[in-house]
Design an enzyme around this catalytic site. Sequence first.
Site, PDB file in Angstrom:
ATOM      1  N   TYR A  45       0.841  -1.207   0.000  1.00  0.00           N
ATOM      2  CA  TYR A  45       0.000   0.000   0.000  1.00  0.00           C
ATOM      3  C   TYR A  45       0.874   1.254   0.000  1.00  0.00           C
ATOM      4  CZ  TYR A  45      -3.663   3.286   1.322  1.00  0.00           C
ATOM      5  OH  TYR A  45      -4.526   4.343   1.346  1.00  0.00           O
ATOM      6  N   TRP A  88      -7.767   2.967 -10.157  1.00  0.00           N
ATOM      7  CA  TRP A  88      -7.030   3.012  -8.887  1.00  0.00           C
ATOM      8  C   TRP A  88      -7.708   2.126  -7.846  1.00  0.00           C
ATOM      9  CZ3 TRP A  88      -2.401   4.186  -7.261  1.00  0.00           C
ATOM     10  CH2 TRP A  88      -2.165   4.347  -5.896  1.00  0.00           C
ATOM     11  N   TRP A  89      -9.023   2.239  -7.736  1.00  0.00           N
ATOM     12  CA  TRP A  89      -9.750   1.403  -6.780  1.00  0.00           C
ATOM     13  C   TRP A  89      -9.519  -0.074  -7.075  1.00  0.00           C
ATOM     14  CZ3 TRP A  89     -15.256   3.978  -6.594  1.00  0.00           C
ATOM     15  CH2 TRP A  89     -15.199   5.143  -5.814  1.00  0.00           C
ATOM     16  N   HIS A  99       1.415   4.162  -3.078  1.00  0.00           N
ATOM     17  CA  HIS A  99       1.219   5.598  -2.883  1.00  0.00           C
ATOM     18  C   HIS A  99       2.507   6.386  -3.108  1.00  0.00           C
ATOM     19  CE1 HIS A  99      -2.652   4.317  -1.436  1.00  0.00           C
ATOM     20  NE2 HIS A  99      -3.038   5.570  -1.569  1.00  0.00           N
ATOM     21  N   TYR A 139      -3.779  16.694   0.687  1.00  0.00           N
ATOM     22  CA  TYR A 139      -4.249  15.324   0.926  1.00  0.00           C
ATOM     23  C   TYR A 139      -3.146  14.526   1.616  1.00  0.00           C
ATOM     24  CZ  TYR A 139      -7.069  11.152  -0.380  1.00  0.00           C
ATOM     25  OH  TYR A 139      -7.859  10.028  -0.380  1.00  0.00           O
TER      26      TYR A 139
END
Length: 104
Positions: free
Chosen positions: A18, A76-77, A22, A41
């Site tokens: 993960y 992306w999801w 990113h 963000y």
Amino acid sequence: MKRLAFIMYVYPEKVEEYIKQHDQLWPEMKEALKQHGASNYSIFLEKETSRLFAYLEIENEERWQQMSWTPINKKWWEAMAPLMETNEDNSPVSTPLEEIFHLD
């Protein structure tokens, strides 16, 4: 400008992947986020529980909601689905948080 915060859940054995994803966030995903009014963000990890705390600022809630429907966001999801708890549409399971205090 509106501040949003929410909790998501990454699988403990997938935390490193993960983070890697990113660190290498696709340029077209970054651009889509900006085009939909997102700024400032951040995502934080609570290592003991693998909970993620996300914070961002948006310009307009309606514009931000449109991000969900973009092809890049859906892609992306799909890429994140094996790494975290997701809904049937691959969107992350998330718990919105209510802002109760802010200091400028």
